[in-house]
Structures are given as structure tokens and as C-alpha cells.
Design a protein around this motif. Structure first.
Motif, PDB file in Angstrom:
ATOM      1  N   GLU A  66      10.803  -2.178 -19.907  1.00  0.00           N
ATOM      2  CA  GLU A  66      10.271  -1.199 -20.875  1.00  0.00           C
ATOM      3  C   GLU A  66       8.911  -0.621 -20.485  1.00  0.00           C
ATOM      4  OE1 GLU A  66      11.220   0.010 -24.123  1.00  0.00           O
ATOM      5  OE2 GLU A  66      13.226  -0.567 -23.470  1.00  0.00           O
ATOM      6  N   GLN A  67       8.061  -1.398 -19.810  1.00  0.00           N
ATOM      7  CA  GLN A  67       6.701  -0.960 -19.538  1.00  0.00           C
ATOM      8  C   GLN A  67       6.376  -0.792 -18.067  1.00  0.00           C
ATOM      9  OE1 GLN A  67       5.330  -4.385 -21.683  1.00  0.00           O
ATOM     10  NE2 GLN A  67       4.264  -3.100 -23.166  1.00  0.00           N
ATOM     11  N   LEU A  68       7.109  -1.447 -17.180  1.00  0.00           N
ATOM     12  CA  LEU A  68       6.806  -1.445 -15.753  1.00  0.00           C
ATOM     13  C   LEU A  68       7.743  -0.484 -15.018  1.00  0.00           C
ATOM     14  CD1 LEU A  68       5.157  -2.813 -13.441  1.00  0.00           C
ATOM     15  CD2 LEU A  68       7.031  -4.466 -13.280  1.00  0.00           C
ATOM     16  N   TYR A  69       7.168   0.408 -14.231  1.00  0.00           N
ATOM     17  CA  TYR A  69       7.980   1.390 -13.518  1.00  0.00           C
ATOM     18  C   TYR A  69       7.438   1.623 -12.109  1.00  0.00           C
ATOM     19  CZ  TYR A  69       4.183   4.393 -15.174  1.00  0.00           C
ATOM     20  OH  TYR A  69       2.947   4.920 -15.446  1.00  0.00           O
ATOM     21  N   VAL A  70       8.302   2.188 -11.271  1.00  0.00           N
ATOM     22  CA  VAL A  70       7.927   2.549  -9.909  1.00  0.00           C
ATOM     23  C   VAL A  70       7.519   4.015  -9.937  1.00  0.00           C
ATOM     24  CG1 VAL A  70       8.700   2.754  -7.517  1.00  0.00           C
ATOM     25  CG2 VAL A  70       9.571   0.894  -8.944  1.00  0.00           C
ATOM     26  N   ASN A  71       6.234   4.265  -9.774  1.00  0.00           N
ATOM     27  CA  ASN A  71       5.730   5.634  -9.793  1.00  0.00           C
ATOM     28  C   ASN A  71       6.012   6.321  -8.458  1.00  0.00           C
ATOM     29  OD1 ASN A  71       4.014   7.620 -11.358  1.00  0.00           O
ATOM     30  ND2 ASN A  71       2.897   7.516  -9.440  1.00  0.00           N
ATOM     31  N   GLU A  72       5.741   5.609  -7.361  1.00  0.00           N
ATOM     32  CA  GLU A  72       5.936   6.177  -6.024  1.00  0.00           C
ATOM     33  C   GLU A  72       6.159   5.049  -5.022  1.00  0.00           C
ATOM     34  OE1 GLU A  72       3.501   8.867  -2.711  1.00  0.00           O
ATOM     35  OE2 GLU A  72       2.533   8.339  -4.599  1.00  0.00           O
ATOM     36  N   ILE A  73       7.037   5.270  -4.064  1.00  0.00           N
ATOM     37  CA  ILE A  73       7.234   4.326  -2.960  1.00  0.00           C
ATOM     38  C   ILE A  73       6.491   4.898  -1.772  1.00  0.00           C
ATOM     39  CG2 ILE A  73       8.905   3.232  -1.428  1.00  0.00           C
ATOM     40  CD1 ILE A  73      10.889   3.409  -3.842  1.00  0.00           C
ATOM     41  N   THR A  74       5.562   4.110  -1.243  1.00  0.00           N
ATOM     42  CA  THR A  74       4.707   4.562  -0.156  1.00  0.00           C
ATOM     43  C   THR A  74       5.118   3.881   1.155  1.00  0.00           C
ATOM     44  OG1 THR A  74       3.081   2.803  -0.521  1.00  0.00           O
ATOM     45  CG2 THR A  74       2.787   4.842  -1.783  1.00  0.00           C
ATOM     46  N   GLU A  75       4.467   4.265   2.231  1.00  0.00           N
ATOM     47  CA  GLU A  75       4.779   3.666   3.531  1.00  0.00           C
ATOM     48  C   GLU A  75       4.534   2.160   3.550  1.00  0.00           C
ATOM     49  OE1 GLU A  75       3.575   5.768   7.154  1.00  0.00           O
ATOM     50  OE2 GLU A  75       2.999   7.434   5.851  1.00  0.00           O
ATOM     51  N   LYS A  76       3.520   1.711   2.815  1.00  0.00           N
ATOM     52  CA  LYS A  76       3.160   0.288   2.828  1.00  0.00           C
ATOM     53  C   LYS A  76       3.669  -0.496   1.629  1.00  0.00           C
ATOM     54  CE  LYS A  76      -1.103   0.659   5.473  1.00  0.00           C
ATOM     55  NZ  LYS A  76      -2.531   0.311   5.466  1.00  0.00           N
ATOM     56  N   GLY A  77       4.081   0.179   0.586  1.00  0.00           N
ATOM     57  CA  GLY A  77       4.495  -0.535  -0.619  1.00  0.00           C
ATOM     58  C   GLY A  77       4.878   0.406  -1.728  1.00  0.00           C
ATOM     59  N   ALA A  78       4.199   0.254  -2.861  1.00  0.00           N
ATOM     60  CA  ALA A  78       4.545   1.081  -4.011  1.00  0.00           C
ATOM     61  C   ALA A  78       3.341   1.276  -4.914  1.00  0.00           C
ATOM     62  CB  ALA A  78       5.670   0.430  -4.804  1.00  0.00           C
ATOM     63  N   VAL A  79       3.355   2.412  -5.593  1.00  0.00           N
ATOM     64  CA  VAL A  79       2.430   2.649  -6.695  1.00  0.00           C
ATOM     65  C   VAL A  79       3.253   2.385  -7.950  1.00  0.00           C
ATOM     66  CG1 VAL A  79       1.042   4.340  -7.947  1.00  0.00           C
ATOM     67  CG2 VAL A  79       1.080   4.370  -5.438  1.00  0.00           C
ATOM     68  N   MET A  80       2.831   1.370  -8.683  1.00  0.00           N
ATOM     69  CA  MET A  80       3.535   0.962  -9.886  1.00  0.00           C
ATOM     70  C   MET A  80       2.732   1.413 -11.097  1.00  0.00           C
ATOM     71  SD  MET A  80       6.081  -0.922  -8.563  1.00  0.00           S
ATOM     72  CE  MET A  80       6.662  -1.827  -9.973  1.00  0.00           C
ATOM     73  N   GLY A  81       3.398   1.483 -12.210  1.00  0.00           N
ATOM     74  CA  GLY A  81       2.737   1.793 -13.461  1.00  0.00           C
ATOM     75  C   GLY A  81       3.128   0.766 -14.496  1.00  0.00           C
ATOM     76  N   PHE A  82       2.163   0.365 -15.285  1.00  0.00           N
ATOM     77  CA  PHE A  82       2.449  -0.567 -16.371  1.00  0.00           C
ATOM     78  C   PHE A  82       1.764  -0.062 -17.624  1.00  0.00           C
ATOM     79  CE2 PHE A  82       1.602  -4.226 -19.068  1.00  0.00           C
ATOM     80  CZ  PHE A  82       2.878  -4.778 -19.147  1.00  0.00           C
ATOM     81  N   ASP A  83       2.563   0.354 -18.565  1.00  0.00           N
ATOM     82  CA  ASP A  83       2.032   0.805 -19.847  1.00  0.00           C
ATOM     83  C   ASP A  83       0.942   1.865 -19.661  1.00  0.00           C
ATOM     84  OD1 ASP A  83       2.442   0.636 -22.554  1.00  0.00           O
ATOM     85  OD2 ASP A  83       1.064  -1.035 -22.856  1.00  0.00           O
ATOM     86  N   GLY A  84       1.138   2.768 -18.684  1.00  0.00           N
ATOM     87  CA  GLY A  84       0.201   3.855 -18.447  1.00  0.00           C
ATOM     88  C   GLY A  84      -0.884   3.576 -17.422  1.00  0.00           C
ATOM     89  N   THR A  85      -0.983   2.345 -16.918  1.00  0.00           N
ATOM     90  CA  THR A  85      -1.976   1.983 -15.911  1.00  0.00           C
ATOM     91  C   THR A  85      -1.329   1.967 -14.537  1.00  0.00           C
ATOM     92  OG1 THR A  85      -3.192   0.618 -17.490  1.00  0.00           O
ATOM     93  CG2 THR A  85      -3.595   0.191 -15.151  1.00  0.00           C
ATOM     94  N   LEU A  86      -1.831   2.776 -13.603  1.00  0.00           N
ATOM     95  CA  LEU A  86      -1.295   2.813 -12.247  1.00  0.00           C
ATOM     96  C   LEU A  86      -2.016   1.812 -11.357  1.00  0.00           C
ATOM     97  CD1 LEU A  86      -0.924   6.653 -11.606  1.00  0.00           C
ATOM     98  CD2 LEU A  86       0.860   5.023 -12.221  1.00  0.00           C
ATOM     99  N   PHE A  87      -1.256   1.181 -10.441  1.00  0.00           N
ATOM    100  CA  PHE A  87      -1.836   0.252  -9.474  1.00  0.00           C
ATOM    101  C   PHE A  87      -0.959   0.222  -8.231  1.00  0.00           C
ATOM    102  CE2 PHE A  87       1.010  -2.121 -12.203  1.00  0.00           C
ATOM    103  CZ  PHE A  87       1.710  -2.944 -11.344  1.00  0.00           C
ATOM    104  N   GLU A  88      -1.532  -0.248  -7.130  1.00  0.00           N
ATOM    105  CA  GLU A  88      -0.809  -0.329  -5.856  1.00  0.00           C
ATOM    106  C   GLU A  88      -0.371  -1.757  -5.572  1.00  0.00           C
ATOM    107  OE1 GLU A  88      -2.082   2.946  -2.709  1.00  0.00           O
ATOM    108  OE2 GLU A  88      -3.710   1.544  -3.160  1.00  0.00           O
TER     109      GLU A  88
END
Length: 101
Positions: free
Chosen positions: A70-92
Motif C-alpha cells: 500500500e505504501q512502498l513503490y518502485v519509483n525508478e529502476i536505475t543502473e545501480k539499484g532503485a529509487v523507492m518511495g514510501f508514503d511520499g518519501t523518496l530514497f535510493e
């Protein structure tokens, strides 16, 4: 009659912040880290074409814009990993760095 809303299957960010730096998961406030499930990455497919990118988290294969829960999503898949989002907060998450250790 009222109908149930469809489950949130896909996330399309409207305004992704243009930041040169995103925090790593371990750099997020403890209050947010405590709410994020343990993440085990078993597959990481990066391509210059978005449609061919995917990542497997805890046995669940996801593409960009897809929700893990419900809250955790894959925002972008990058060359080294992913930019994830959790409840509106983005992190790598540096997936390749984890496998290299």
C-alpha cells in the motif's frame, strides 16, 4: 450503489523532485525506517528502455511505477539499484553495492 475502488497497482509520479541527492534507506529517519519492511533483492534488470526494467523484492517482480504494498513503490529502476518511495518519501537503494559485499 457504491463500488470498491480499484487497488493501487501503478504509481505515476506527477511531480518528482529534481534533487541531485536522494537519501539511502539507512539515512531515512528511524520513524520511517521502522515502517518499511525488510527488503531482499534477488534480481535487478536495467535497460536504457524503461519497459525492460524490473526488480525482484522479497520474491515479487516489479516494474517502475508499481507498488510493493500500500505504501512502498518502485519509483525508478536505475543502473545501480532503485529509487523507492514510501508514503511520499523518496530514497535510493544501491542493490549492486549490496551484492558486491
Amino acid at each position: 450503489p457504491k463500488t470498491k475502488p480499484a487497488p493501487r497497482e501503478e504509481y505515476r509520479p506527477k511531480n518528482t523532485p529534481s534533487a541531485a541527492y536522494l537519501p539511502q534507506l539507512s539515512e531515512l529517519p528511524q520513524s520511517i525506517q521502522a515502517r518499511i519492511p525488510d527488503l531482499t533483492f534477488s534480481s535487478h534488470m536495467y535497460s536504457s528502455q524503461d519497459k525492460f526494467r524490473s526488480i525482484t523484492i522479497n520474491g515479487k517482480r516489479l516494474k517502475q511505477g508499481r507498488y510493493y504494498n500500500e505504501q512502498l513503490y518502485v519509483n525508478e529502476i536505475t543502473e545501480k539499484g532503485a529509487v523507492m518511495g514510501f508514503d511520499g518519501t523518496l530514497f535510493e537503494v544501491d542493490v549492486l553495492g549490496q551484492w558486491g559485499n
